[in-house]
Write a protein that holds these residues in place. Structure first.
Motif, PDB file in Angstrom:
ATOM      1  N   GLY A 101       3.750 -13.435  -6.393  1.00  0.00           N
ATOM      2  CA  GLY A 101       2.721 -12.628  -7.045  1.00  0.00           C
ATOM      3  C   GLY A 101       3.170 -11.176  -7.076  1.00  0.00           C
ATOM      4  N   LEU A 102       2.207 -10.290  -7.137  1.00  0.00           N
ATOM      5  CA  LEU A 102       2.533  -8.871  -7.041  1.00  0.00           C
ATOM      6  C   LEU A 102       2.684  -8.532  -5.562  1.00  0.00           C
ATOM      7  CD1 LEU A 102       2.948  -6.145  -8.421  1.00  0.00           C
ATOM      8  CD2 LEU A 102       0.456  -5.803  -8.319  1.00  0.00           C
ATOM      9  N   LEU A 133       0.863  -1.185   0.000  1.00  0.00           N
ATOM     10  CA  LEU A 133       0.000   0.000   0.000  1.00  0.00           C
ATOM     11  C   LEU A 133       0.893   1.226   0.000  1.00  0.00           C
ATOM     12  CD1 LEU A 133      -3.019   1.097   0.515  1.00  0.00           C
ATOM     13  CD2 LEU A 133      -2.283   1.330   2.887  1.00  0.00           C
ATOM     14  N   ALA A 134       0.577   2.175  -0.879  1.00  0.00           N
ATOM     15  CA  ALA A 134       1.344   3.429  -0.896  1.00  0.00           C
ATOM     16  C   ALA A 134       0.397   4.580  -1.196  1.00  0.00           C
ATOM     17  CB  ALA A 134       2.446   3.347  -1.950  1.00  0.00           C
ATOM     18  N   PHE A 135       0.658   5.709  -0.562  1.00  0.00           N
ATOM     19  CA  PHE A 135      -0.193   6.881  -0.752  1.00  0.00           C
ATOM     20  C   PHE A 135       0.359   7.770  -1.861  1.00  0.00           C
ATOM     21  CE2 PHE A 135      -1.661   5.466   3.292  1.00  0.00           C
ATOM     22  CZ  PHE A 135      -2.973   5.889   3.359  1.00  0.00           C
ATOM     23  N   LEU A 136      -0.540   8.280  -2.667  1.00  0.00           N
ATOM     24  CA  LEU A 136      -0.200   9.311  -3.660  1.00  0.00           C
ATOM     25  C   LEU A 136      -0.411  10.679  -3.005  1.00  0.00           C
ATOM     26  CD1 LEU A 136      -1.899   7.577  -6.701  1.00  0.00           C
ATOM     27  CD2 LEU A 136       0.557   8.027  -6.441  1.00  0.00           C
ATOM     28  N   PRO A 137       0.167  11.716  -3.558  1.00  0.00           N
ATOM     29  CA  PRO A 137       0.092  13.032  -2.912  1.00  0.00           C
ATOM     30  C   PRO A 137      -1.347  13.537  -2.692  1.00  0.00           C
ATOM     31  CG  PRO A 137       1.823  13.030  -4.579  1.00  0.00           C
ATOM     32  CD  PRO A 137       1.109  11.723  -4.716  1.00  0.00           C
ATOM     33  N   ASP A 138      -2.291  13.070  -3.522  1.00  0.00           N
ATOM     34  CA  ASP A 138      -3.676  13.539  -3.355  1.00  0.00           C
ATOM     35  C   ASP A 138      -4.453  12.770  -2.297  1.00  0.00           C
ATOM     36  OD1 ASP A 138      -4.154  11.084  -4.486  1.00  0.00           O
ATOM     37  OD2 ASP A 138      -5.217  11.839  -6.250  1.00  0.00           O
ATOM     38  N   GLY A 139      -3.793  11.863  -1.566  1.00  0.00           N
ATOM     39  CA  GLY A 139      -4.473  11.118  -0.510  1.00  0.00           C
ATOM     40  C   GLY A 139      -5.076   9.807  -0.984  1.00  0.00           C
ATOM     41  N   SER A 140      -5.064   9.566  -2.292  1.00  0.00           N
ATOM     42  CA  SER A 140      -5.514   8.251  -2.768  1.00  0.00           C
ATOM     43  C   SER A 140      -4.392   7.239  -2.567  1.00  0.00           C
ATOM     44  CB  SER A 140      -5.938   8.326  -4.242  1.00  0.00           C
ATOM     45  OG  SER A 140      -4.812   8.625  -5.053  1.00  0.00           O
ATOM     46  N   MET A 141      -4.732   5.982  -2.746  1.00  0.00           N
ATOM     47  CA  MET A 141      -3.785   4.912  -2.440  1.00  0.00           C
ATOM     48  C   MET A 141      -3.609   4.000  -3.630  1.00  0.00           C
ATOM     49  SD  MET A 141      -5.598   3.891   1.168  1.00  0.00           S
ATOM     50  CE  MET A 141      -7.047   4.950   0.994  1.00  0.00           C
ATOM     51  N   LEU A 142      -2.426   3.449  -3.744  1.00  0.00           N
ATOM     52  CA  LEU A 142      -2.194   2.314  -4.628  1.00  0.00           C
ATOM     53  C   LEU A 142      -2.095   1.075  -3.759  1.00  0.00           C
ATOM     54  CD1 LEU A 142       0.516   3.892  -6.941  1.00  0.00           C
ATOM     55  CD2 LEU A 142      -1.893   3.445  -7.515  1.00  0.00           C
ATOM     56  N   VAL A 143      -2.836   0.052  -4.153  1.00  0.00           N
ATOM     57  CA  VAL A 143      -2.783  -1.188  -3.377  1.00  0.00           C
ATOM     58  C   VAL A 143      -2.527  -2.344  -4.343  1.00  0.00           C
ATOM     59  CG1 VAL A 143      -5.314  -1.471  -3.437  1.00  0.00           C
ATOM     60  CG2 VAL A 143      -3.975  -2.649  -1.672  1.00  0.00           C
ATOM     61  N   THR A 144      -1.623  -3.225  -3.940  1.00  0.00           N
ATOM     62  CA  THR A 144      -1.365  -4.424  -4.738  1.00  0.00           C
ATOM     63  C   THR A 144      -2.175  -5.584  -4.177  1.00  0.00           C
ATOM     64  OG1 THR A 144       0.500  -5.056  -3.341  1.00  0.00           O
ATOM     65  CG2 THR A 144       0.989  -3.738  -5.299  1.00  0.00           C
ATOM     66  N   GLU A 145      -2.601  -6.455  -5.076  1.00  0.00           N
ATOM     67  CA  GLU A 145      -3.155  -7.744  -4.680  1.00  0.00           C
ATOM     68  C   GLU A 145      -2.141  -8.803  -5.093  1.00  0.00           C
ATOM     69  OE1 GLU A 145      -7.903  -7.301  -5.109  1.00  0.00           O
ATOM     70  OE2 GLU A 145      -6.788  -6.793  -6.914  1.00  0.00           O
ATOM     71  N   ARG A 146      -1.847  -9.713  -4.169  1.00  0.00           N
ATOM     72  CA  ARG A 146      -0.821 -10.709  -4.472  1.00  0.00           C
ATOM     73  C   ARG A 146      -1.179 -11.516  -5.713  1.00  0.00           C
ATOM     74  NH1 ARG A 146      -0.128 -15.458  -4.080  1.00  0.00           N
ATOM     75  NH2 ARG A 146      -1.878 -15.862  -2.688  1.00  0.00           N
TER      76      ARG A 146
END
Lengths: 375, 375
Positions: free
Chosen positions: B91-92, B48-61
């Protein structure tokens, strides 16, 4: 009481030595162990020390000291003790045998001493003549005396340089005293074994400070031992509700009570200013919720080679023996032993001369229990 | 799967943001907290990582990356990922956003890469264009590839000097490789963010050593973070059965696996030569029995002021979030949170931009859970 002990002693004498509590082998992380009852029928045993012949001196908080043979035979109370204040947490407390006992015969014991103004913790020494303590000398008396039944400390630890440490509680009603140097409440003191003050104590030149003081800002230390390599004093301190601490007590340092603490007052009230403050020491490790830590010792024996260098901490409320894996000044890991297999309040843990560990259970029918490798 | 996510996203969009899992206030040692579900229906979320706008990137394995809005809306899978080996623990895996993302737009992710000889952990970067990952660059590929479904690591951590760390597992079947420098098994590597090798890496001048290697003798690190003051890399390592470790990973040092370990092989076999050996590092702290430690982070936010400076460690098997009170390089105390209140395998813990903590649950219906102060 006397009769009960006689019966116990005889019963034990007719049994095989140190019978296992039961046939149970207890698997722990680094050793398979069994528990053996060395003696029983002791009234709230508090301190234990080995004599060179393998027999033990054991104190009962209720005001008696007994000799326990290597065969488990429990003696009648030794005679010759001073007057002792027995109430609440007060009574006869720790006992220690002089490192040069073979030459000088001195036995040291701490106890709650009645006197003008109430009571306080005192340290005396005497010699053993058969079943009598003789040549009694009072070598230290905590100042001031107050009316309190609580927080007497106390453990006696030899530093190895002709001096000894005595840990002293804050007496509960006088916690703020722990921050000032004009009294002995909440202090570790260091004295020569004859009671005189070492010239290199940290506050001998501080005006208004009591010269016996080694460290301050303590609450109630019922465990203390010297590190087998560094020679430094490690102590376990009963915190308030939550926050039992393991500390390395160094000359002249302030351990923070009651200004900084990890605990809170029993009942939930806030104490102090938080966890940390400049000029006050942070513990090596703390327990929250409290275990009610009591006696502790470094293990240095050969019977359990994988325990070498670990600290063992007896606890009252949690009824466990904690094994702390120590690296330098870090606790790498804690293992809690015996909660399920024994389920007794533990007042003290001592390493015997052959490398076994000995426990004192805090009960009106208290026991000396030996931890041995399982067959 | 796609349909289920769409349904979830819509359902969430129609609900208030981040509803509490239930009305429960969870009392912990230093904060009263509540758990809020940010998103659900994720398949074994891993990074999980946050982008500057407060949204998130999440990986699924299972091989997809999604964007999750600050409002909890879960996107369709992003397009543009490379081929990924999805099996066992593969996986990812992790995802990270470049510290200079506003300027360069780079997103980094680690994954199990198929190829000649089997598979290994790789690190790629790409830029986000709407719902597409573009300008994909493979910047590191663990050598050698082997046929194994296990121990891929991996966490991506920016050192703060234009380089990054990637933690790499021993692939399970190749544990002995962790002790030699001619491969990337059981290593932490350090590379520049474009994949090139920093000139000051510890083994750049060592003949036969792979120049990316930072530290070695590791098993499988699924948690890593940089200390907010010292800048040093702290990592959590899955031990064998027993013996999960917390380490400070320093340049060129050997962390001992599989020669020294606190664990034993699953099933009970002995591994290695014991706990300690000259030339091999002792961990800061270890867990026995294993919790199966995964992601970890230092807490630096203001939302929970009494947690500042603590390390939080997510665990899979124990289903707890451990809070470690840290003083310097010592763990003073461990508190285990959420085992009773949540009861889910936890893959990761991340601090969000506003100082809340976010958890990923490891389940086929995985969640992003936010820890907030109780009202």
């Amino acid at each position: 009481m006397k009769l009960r002990h006689l019966v116990c002693a005889c019963a034990l004498a007719s049994m095989s030595f140190a019978p296992a509590l039961n046939a149970q082998t207890i698997e722990t992380e680094r050793a398979d162990i069994e528990l053996q009852t060395v003696a029983q029928g002791l009234e709230n045993p508090w301190g234990l020390a080995f004599l060179p012949d393998g027999s033990m001196l054991v104190t009962e908080r209720t005001g008696t000291m007994r000799k326990v043979g290597a065969d488990g035979e429990v003696s009648e109370p030794l005679t010759g003790l001073p007057e002792i204040f027995v109430r609440g947490q007060g009574g006869l407390l720790d006992v220690a045998v002089d490192p040069n006992y073979a030459d000088n015969g001195w036995i040291y014991f701490s106890y709650s001493e009645p006197g003008d103004g109430g009571n306080s913790t005192a340290l005396a020494r005497a010699k053993l003549d058969g079943k009598a303590l003789v040549e009694l000398e009072l070598i230290f008396s905590q100042q001031p005396k107050v009316s309190s039944n609580n927080h007497f400390g106390s453990r006696i630890v030899f530093k190895g340089d002709g001096t000894l440490f005595l840990t002293l509680g804050d007496r509960y009603s006088r916690m703020d005293d722990a921050q000032t140097l004009d009294n002995h409440h909440g202090k570790v003191i260091r004295i020569n074994t004859d009671g005189s003050v070492p010239a290199d104590n940290p506050f001998v030149d501080t005006e208004g400070a009591l010269p016996e003081i080694w460290s301050y800002g303590h609450r109630n230390m019922q465990g203390a031992t010297v590190h087998p390599q560094t020679g430094e004093l490690w102590s376990g301190e009963h915190g308030a509700q939550g926050g039992d601490e393991l500390n390395i007590d160094r000359a002249g340092l302030n351990y923070g009570w009651p200004v900084v603490t990890y605990g809170e007052d029993y009942g939930g009230g806030k104490i102090g200013e938080g966890f940390k403050k400049e000029g006050m020491e942070t513990p090596i490790y703390y327990w929250l919720p409290s275990l009610a830590t009591a006696g502790l010792t470094f293990y240095t024996g050969d019977v359990f080679p994988k325990w070498k260098g670990d600290i063992f901490v007896a606890s009252l409320r949690a009824e466990t023996l904690s094994r702390l894996d120590i690296e330098g000044e870090r606790v790498l890991h804690e293992e809690r032993l015996l909660a399920d297999e024994l389920g007794e309040r533990l007042r003290h843990v001592v390493q015997g001369p052959k490398g076994y560990l000995y426990l004192l259970t805090d009960a009106s029918d208290g026991k000396i229990i030996r931890i041995a490798p399982a067959d």
